[in-house]
Write an enzyme that holds these catalytic residues in place. Structure first.
Site, PDB file in Angstrom:
ATOM      1  N   HIS A  81       0.822  -1.199   0.000  1.00  7.13           N
ATOM      2  CA  HIS A  81       0.000   0.000   0.000  1.00  7.13           C
ATOM      3  C   HIS A  81       0.868   1.265   0.000  1.00  7.13           C
ATOM      4  CE1 HIS A  81      -3.939  -2.042   1.549  1.00  7.13           C
ATOM      5  NE2 HIS A  81      -3.390  -2.665   0.525  1.00  7.13           N
ATOM      6  N   GLU A  83       0.783   3.965   1.759  1.00  6.19           N
ATOM      7  CA  GLU A  83       1.218   4.466   3.067  1.00  6.19           C
ATOM      8  C   GLU A  83       2.408   3.667   3.590  1.00  6.19           C
ATOM      9  OE1 GLU A  83      -1.729   3.409   2.025  1.00  6.19           O
ATOM     10  OE2 GLU A  83      -3.367   4.225   3.216  1.00  6.19           O
ATOM     11  N   CYS A 107      -6.020   1.641   5.418  1.00  2.00           N
ATOM     12  CA  CYS A 107      -6.583   0.389   5.932  1.00  2.00           C
ATOM     13  C   CYS A 107      -6.010   0.126   7.328  1.00  2.00           C
ATOM     14  CB  CYS A 107      -6.257  -0.757   4.983  1.00  2.00           C
ATOM     15  SG  CYS A 107      -4.526  -1.270   5.042  1.00  2.00           S
TER      16      CYS A 107
HETATM   17  O1  LIG Z   1      -5.123   2.784   2.094  1.00  2.00           O
HETATM   18  C1  LIG Z   1      -4.932   2.123   1.059  1.00  2.00           C
HETATM   19  N1  LIG Z   1      -3.760   2.270   0.383  1.00  2.00           N
HETATM   20  C2  LIG Z   1      -3.486   1.595  -0.769  1.00  2.00           C
HETATM   21  O2  LIG Z   1      -2.434   1.760  -1.359  1.00  2.00           O
HETATM   22  N2  LIG Z   1      -4.440   0.726  -1.233  1.00  2.00           N
HETATM   23  C3  LIG Z   1      -4.213   0.053  -2.500  1.00  2.00           C
HETATM   24  C4  LIG Z   1      -4.229  -1.450  -2.505  1.00  2.00           C
HETATM   25  C5  LIG Z   1      -4.767  -1.771  -3.883  1.00  2.00           C
HETATM   26  O3  LIG Z   1      -3.708  -1.709  -4.848  1.00  2.00           O
HETATM   27  C6  LIG Z   1      -5.728  -0.634  -4.138  1.00  2.00           C
HETATM   28  C7  LIG Z   1      -7.157  -0.937  -3.748  1.00  2.00           C
HETATM   29  O4  LIG Z   1      -7.726  -1.705  -4.765  1.00  2.00           O
HETATM   30  P1  LIG Z   1      -9.283  -1.868  -4.959  1.00  2.00           P
HETATM   31  O5  LIG Z   1      -9.939  -0.480  -4.757  1.00  2.00           O
HETATM   32  O6  LIG Z   1      -9.425  -2.350  -6.358  1.00  2.00           O
HETATM   33  O7  LIG Z   1      -9.736  -2.867  -3.916  1.00  2.00           O
HETATM   34  O8  LIG Z   1      -5.275   0.449  -3.361  1.00  2.00           O
HETATM   35  C8  LIG Z   1      -5.609   0.554  -0.593  1.00  2.00           C
HETATM   36  C9  LIG Z   1      -5.893   1.226   0.559  1.00  2.00           C
HETATM   37  C10 LIG Z   1      -7.159   1.078   1.286  1.00  2.00           C
HETATM   38  O9  LIG Z   1      -7.490  -0.228   1.445  1.00  2.00           O
HETATM   39 ZN   LIG Z   2      -3.226  -0.099   3.622  1.00  2.00          ZN
END
Ligand SMILES: O=c1[nH]c(=O)n([C@H]2C[C@H](O)[C@@H](COP(=O)(O)O)O2)cc1CO
Ligand SMILES: [Zn+2]
Length: 166
Positions: A81, A83, A107
């Site tokens: 992710h 963050e 998340c």
């Molecule tokens: O805070 C976040 N930071 C973050 O980088 N992500 C990323 C993980 C995935 O590559 C994408 C979320 O994918 P999707 O919306 O298709 O479920 O975003 C997702 C979140 C929240 O879940």
């Molecule tokens: Zn996350």
């Protein structure tokens, strides 16, 4: 002779750091959700940036970008992710008093990383997953830990960049 006045339409700190987060998200190869994050210090210095992507050395062409199907055939077990990457990319492991600007509310897993790093404030743009257990758990931990969070309130809707000179 009148004195020359300073520019009036310069970016605020919030706009600047959120814009860096959104620009970083443009590096993401996730076809569905591109997330960027920018960490700013108390002195308003950028100390870390990141976006969502697969781990170093794990080819973007080998791993799946699926959202649905068997867990191992989706992106979820593999993607780092934004963050997490921003904290890992930061110049210090101690981010006490820093703020993180992020395109999407963190998340629960990223929230743990944010809290442990010492970051004191989250500024987010979208909260599109606010009904999920992950985000509910995230907010519970943030409230307990005293890490504040606020939605970014834009004063302008877009910022244009031009590569063409003159
Ligand atoms: O805070 C976040 N930071 C973050 O980088 N992500 C990323 C993980 C995935 O590559 C994408 C979320 O994918 P999707 O919306 O298709 O479920 O975003 C997702 C979140 C929240 O879940
Ligand atoms: Zn996350």
């Amino acid at each position: 002779m009148k004195d020359t006045k300073k520019r009036q339409d310069y970016l605020s700190w919030d706009e600047y750091f959120m814009a860096v987060a959104l620009l970083s998200a443009e590096r993401s190869k996730d076809p569905n959700t591109q997330v960027g994050a920018c960490i700013a210090s108390r002195q308003n210095k950028i100390v870390g940036v990141g976006y969502n992507g697969f781990p170093i050395g794990c080819s973007d062409d080998e791993l799946p970008w699926n959202r649905q199907g068997a867990f191992l055939t989706t992106k979820y077990p593999y993607v780092c992710h934004a963050e997490l990457n921003a904290v890992l990319n930061a110049i210090s492991t101690d981010l006490t008093g820093c703020r993180i600007y992020v395109g999407l509310f963190p998340c629960n897993e990223c929230t743990k990383v944010i809290i442990q790093s010492g970051i004191g404030e989250i500024i987010y743009l979208s909260d599109k997953y606010h009904e999920t257990d992950q985000v509910k758990a995230a907010k519970r931990m943030l409230d307990l830990a005293g890490v504040s969070y606020r939605r970014f309130t834009p004063q302008r809707l877009d910022i244009a960049l031009h590569f063409a000179v003159d």
